[in-house]
Design a protein around this motif. Structure first.
Motif, PDB file in Angstrom:
ATOM      1  N   HIS A  54     111.207 121.471  -0.291  1.00  0.00           N
ATOM      2  CA  HIS A  54     111.887 119.968  -0.328  1.00  0.00           C
ATOM      3  C   HIS A  54     110.943 118.930  -0.071  1.00  0.00           C
ATOM      4  O   HIS A  54     110.984 117.992  -0.582  1.00  0.00           O
ATOM      5  N   VAL A  55     110.218 119.426   1.103  1.00  0.00           N
ATOM      6  CA  VAL A  55     109.341 118.081   1.501  1.00  0.00           C
ATOM      7  C   VAL A  55     108.038 118.160   0.349  1.00  0.00           C
ATOM      8  O   VAL A  55     107.629 117.108   0.087  1.00  0.00           O
ATOM      9  N   VAL A  56     107.742 119.421  -0.193  1.00  0.00           N
ATOM     10  CA  VAL A  56     106.596 119.406  -1.220  1.00  0.00           C
ATOM     11  C   VAL A  56     107.212 118.536  -2.387  1.00  0.00           C
ATOM     12  O   VAL A  56     106.519 117.716  -3.128  1.00  0.00           O
ATOM     13  N   ILE A  64     105.913 118.092  11.225  1.00  0.00           N
ATOM     14  CA  ILE A  64     105.662 117.125  10.503  1.00  0.00           C
ATOM     15  C   ILE A  64     106.174 115.793  11.105  1.00  0.00           C
ATOM     16  O   ILE A  64     105.233 114.831  11.105  1.00  0.00           O
ATOM     17  N   GLN A  65     107.464 115.611  11.862  1.00  0.00           N
ATOM     18  CA  GLN A  65     107.616 114.554  12.509  1.00  0.00           C
ATOM     19  C   GLN A  65     106.737 114.166  13.382  1.00  0.00           C
ATOM     20  O   GLN A  65     106.326 112.892  13.717  1.00  0.00           O
ATOM     21  N   GLU A  66     106.202 115.144  14.430  1.00  0.00           N
ATOM     22  CA  GLU A  66     105.067 115.116  15.337  1.00  0.00           C
ATOM     23  C   GLU A  66     103.978 114.480  14.820  1.00  0.00           C
ATOM     24  O   GLU A  66     103.310 113.527  15.314  1.00  0.00           O
ATOM     25  N   LYS A  67     103.405 114.915  13.369  1.00  0.00           N
ATOM     26  CA  LYS A  67     102.247 114.449  12.688  1.00  0.00           C
ATOM     27  C   LYS A  67     102.360 112.897  12.187  1.00  0.00           C
ATOM     28  O   LYS A  67     101.236 112.033  12.344  1.00  0.00           O
ATOM     29  N   LEU A  68     103.614 112.423  12.201  1.00  0.00           N
ATOM     30  CA  LEU A  68     103.797 111.012  11.654  1.00  0.00           C
ATOM     31  C   LEU A  68     104.416 110.237  12.638  1.00  0.00           C
ATOM     32  O   LEU A  68     104.655 109.124  12.570  1.00  0.00           O
TER      33      LEU A  68
END
Length: 360
Positions: free
Chosen positions: A179-181, A346-350
């Protein structure tokens, strides 16, 4: 254009005359002809005060689900289905094949003698083995035999197929970042010309290269995904036992460890945080919530999971989901081991990940 104000408990709020509102609606219609839309009409739904995922707490009792997996085997073959999977669909997101807005989860079953044909896709996938012993998955030309509790990775755009040479069905949890892709419009997939991709590496080759805190002198990092695509449960379980003797209990997680990429020290998968935890008998965790929606698979033990205002009894092979920003606690009737995955990495990277421990 006449605009006045009215008194409310929140202060002065503008009110608009009927004539003014008609004028505004005419403006909105004209703007639409140029593919323009007024942000001020939807702003509060786009930039919310707190997370709103649409997902709700849900629990899948394996004893109730297992007959449906068996019936699916009678109805459709692996040749027809390609992947015989029943989606764990969040009841708050019907018809979307989502367990949270960003995560996919499903239970795949493969019978003795069957092969799930080779393909590859941009979406990264994980498998967590729920039932059975002796089936294999092949990733990028290397096979590994799977046992209950094993965590297996299919990195993005790698050929993979599955087969069952045992005499009993095998069932595993599939978790994907599809879903992210798809949000990023970055999805590709391709079928392999044959049913199985050729085996080009010896079993255990990836572990020999990167699994002993050593690397070949000329090793080149080819991907953000861990080169170890199989994490055996016997190793993970022993690590939890050792941790329980070496550290104090964490009040919110008991004893919890994340799977890592041994080359970089980062997460095993670049888009999914994967973890395993031990909750000792009689221990009750303090409330915990985070912005990361999380899927749990129970390996051992029984107990209660209280997610928001909903309480589930869990046992081995059960699955449940904790949506974003919903507090939850775990209470173990006996030593319980749970695997989980989330979109935390993903959230940590953002730089958008948040968590609250306790009743804060």
């Amino acid at each position: 254009m006449m605009v006045t104000t009215s008194e409310t408990t929140d202060g002065l709020v503008p009110t608009v005359s009927r004539e003014a509102e008609v004028g505004r609606m005419a403006f909105y219609e004209k703007a639409r002809t140029q593919n323009l839309a007024p942000l001020w009409r939807v702003l509060h739904g786009l930039v919310t005060d707190e997370p709103r995922s649409g997902a709700i707490p849900a629990h899948w009792d394996y004893a109730a689900v297992r007959p449906y997996l068996a019936e699916a085997c009678d109805l459709i073959s692996t040749d027809e289905a390609e992947r015989r999977v029943l989606v764990l669909e969040n009841p708050g997101l019907p018809g979307q094949s989502r367990i949270t807005p960003s995560l996919f989860a499903g239970l795949q079953i493969i019978l003795p003698g069957e092969v799930a044909p080779a393909h590859r896709h941009v979406a990264s996938a994980l498998r967590f083995i729920v039932e059975g012993s002796g089936a294999y998955t092949a990733v990028a030309g290397e096979k590994t035999v799977m046992e209950v509790g094993d965590f297996v990775i299919t990195p993005s755009w790698t050929w993979h197929d599955h087969g069952n040479h045992s005499d009993k069905p095998m069932v595993w949890l599939d978790g994907l970042d599809m879903h992210v892709v798809n949000i990023l419009s970055a999805s590709f997939r391709e079928n392999y010309a044959g049913r199985e991709h050729p085996v080009t590496r010896e079993p255990g080759a990836s572990f020999a290269e990167a699994g002993c805190n050593l690397l070949p002198v000329d090793y080149k990092v080819a991907s953000q995904t861990s080169p170890l695509f199989s994490y055996p449960y016997r190793v993970s379980r022993e690590a939890l036992d050792r941790l329980s003797r070496a550290r104090d209990l964490d009040s919110c997680h008991a004893f919890k460890m994340v799977y890592i990429n041994p080359v970089t020290g980062g997460p095993a998968m670049p888009t999914l945080t994967t973890a395993i935890q031990l909750v000792p008998k009689g221990f009750s965790t303090e409330p915990y919530r985070s912005t990361a929606g999380t899927v749990f698979s129970v390996v051992e033990g029984k107990g209660d999971a209280t997610v928001g205002n909903v309480r589930f009894r869990f046992g081995p092979k059960d699955h449940f989901v904790v949506p974003s920003w919903v507090p939850f606690t775990l209470l173990a009737d006996e030593d319980a081991v749970l695997f989980s995955y989330s979109d935390r990495v993903i959230q940590e990277k953002l730089d958008i990940f948040r968590e609250v421990r306790g009743n804060g």
